[in-house]
Write a protein that holds these residues in place. Sequence first.
Motif, PDB file in Angstrom:
ATOM      1  N   LEU A 155       0.815  -1.203   0.000  1.00 33.65           N
ATOM      2  CA  LEU A 155       0.000   0.000   0.000  1.00 33.65           C
ATOM      3  C   LEU A 155       0.853   1.259   0.000  1.00 33.65           C
ATOM      4  O   LEU A 155       0.542   2.237  -0.688  1.00 33.65           O
ATOM      5  N   GLU A 156       1.933   1.240   0.775  1.00 37.18           N
ATOM      6  CA  GLU A 156       2.813   2.405   0.815  1.00 37.18           C
ATOM      7  C   GLU A 156       3.532   2.583  -0.516  1.00 37.18           C
ATOM      8  O   GLU A 156       3.704   3.699  -1.001  1.00 37.18           O
ATOM      9  N   ARG A 157       3.909   1.485  -1.123  1.00 39.99           N
ATOM     10  CA  ARG A 157       4.596   1.566  -2.422  1.00 39.99           C
ATOM     11  C   ARG A 157       3.685   2.148  -3.489  1.00 39.99           C
ATOM     12  O   ARG A 157       4.117   2.951  -4.324  1.00 39.99           O
ATOM     13  N   GLU A 158       2.423   1.752  -3.459  1.00 38.29           N
ATOM     14  CA  GLU A 158       1.468   2.292  -4.431  1.00 38.29           C
ATOM     15  C   GLU A 158       1.253   3.787  -4.207  1.00 38.29           C
ATOM     16  O   GLU A 158       1.126   4.558  -5.148  1.00 38.29           O
ATOM     17  N   ARG A 159       1.210   4.192  -2.931  1.00 35.14           N
ATOM     18  CA  ARG A 159       1.025   5.611  -2.630  1.00 35.14           C
ATOM     19  C   ARG A 159       2.202   6.430  -3.142  1.00 35.14           C
ATOM     20  O   ARG A 159       2.029   7.519  -3.704  1.00 35.14           O
ATOM     21  N   LEU A 160       3.405   5.907  -2.952  1.00 32.33           N
ATOM     22  CA  LEU A 160       4.592   6.650  -3.342  1.00 32.33           C
ATOM     23  C   LEU A 160       4.832   6.645  -4.844  1.00 32.33           C
ATOM     24  O   LEU A 160       5.604   7.453  -5.350  1.00 32.33           O
ATOM     25  N   SER A 161       4.181   5.728  -5.560  1.00 31.35           N
ATOM     26  CA  SER A 161       4.411   5.628  -7.002  1.00 31.35           C
ATOM     27  C   SER A 161       3.888   6.846  -7.753  1.00 31.35           C
ATOM     28  O   SER A 161       4.217   7.038  -8.926  1.00 31.35           O
ATOM     29  N   ALA A 162       3.085   7.688  -7.086  1.00 23.61           N
ATOM     30  CA  ALA A 162       2.509   8.858  -7.742  1.00 23.61           C
ATOM     31  C   ALA A 162       3.416  10.080  -7.630  1.00 23.61           C
ATOM     32  O   ALA A 162       3.003  11.190  -7.920  1.00 23.61           O
ATOM     33  N   ARG A 163       4.646   9.924  -7.203  1.00 24.54           N
ATOM     34  CA  ARG A 163       5.551  11.049  -7.050  1.00 24.54           C
ATOM     35  C   ARG A 163       5.809  11.764  -8.375  1.00 24.54           C
ATOM     36  O   ARG A 163       5.831  11.136  -9.433  1.00 24.54           O
ATOM     37  N   VAL A 164       6.021  13.073  -8.282  1.00 23.17           N
ATOM     38  CA  VAL A 164       6.269  13.873  -9.489  1.00 23.17           C
ATOM     39  C   VAL A 164       7.643  14.531  -9.440  1.00 23.17           C
ATOM     40  O   VAL A 164       7.993  15.289 -10.338  1.00 23.17           O
ATOM     41  N   PHE A 165       8.426  14.294  -8.385  1.00 22.62           N
ATOM     42  CA  PHE A 165       9.795  14.783  -8.265  1.00 22.62           C
ATOM     43  C   PHE A 165       9.854  16.311  -8.354  1.00 22.62           C
ATOM     44  O   PHE A 165      10.561  16.882  -9.181  1.00 22.62           O
ATOM     45  N   GLU A 166       9.095  16.934  -7.460  1.00 21.36           N
ATOM     46  CA  GLU A 166       9.106  18.381  -7.321  1.00 21.36           C
ATOM     47  C   GLU A 166       9.660  18.750  -5.951  1.00 21.36           C
ATOM     48  O   GLU A 166       9.676  17.925  -5.037  1.00 21.36           O
TER      49      GLU A 166
END
Length: 231
Positions: A64-75
């Motif tokens: 679940l945490e991995r899925e949440r973090l997969s939406a990162r946009v590197f800002e």
Amino acid sequence: MEILEIEGVVIEIEFKRIKNIYLRVYTPDARVRISAPKGLPIDAIRGFAISRIEWIANRRRFVLERERLSARVFESGEMHYFKGKNCCLNLCYENKPPRVMFGDDGVINLFVRDNASVIKKEAVMKQWYKNELRMVLPPLIEKWERILGVKIESWDIKLMKTIWGSCNCRSKKVLFNLELIKKPAYCIEYIVLHELAHLIERSHNARFKSILDKHMPQWREIKNELNSFKG
């Protein structure tokens, strides 16, 4: 298909023509399923699930945490783990080849051109992580080769979804998960010891565990930390 609920976790039970029980946690929703031999009593399956409930909970948190973090946009302002610390990302624009600099203040400075895509930013970060891990691993490998009296032929780094490392005992080649660079030094060292110990004992049996007990008595706690990884 039958359903079990243990400590609030819903577990799907699927009966198949198989000999062993298999437990899986699926992405992206951390759904849990047990595949069991046809005719196996449900109480036996329940007992198996109860015995693995801690692993299931850790694995579900990981997914679940991995899925949440997969939406990162590197800002700028995003938090990214590096060597066990949750560091703030600072995005910098310059008309030069992309690079990453880790500041004394614990900030990860990502330098890219102003038209860099999210995919490009992620690729630059991954390459930096890989370079950093390549500097961390050699002294640890040399240390544990000497202590264990073994010698690997080669090693490499690869992004892996479900394991922290692997050892091919025949070719003596070891793979390390790129995500390790996000963990504290003692976690990285544990995986080095774990994989090199397979050159002495292939399976995770009592002999293998005795090697870990001898050289790193706290390995179980470190393993649990890795299983609950939130990178």
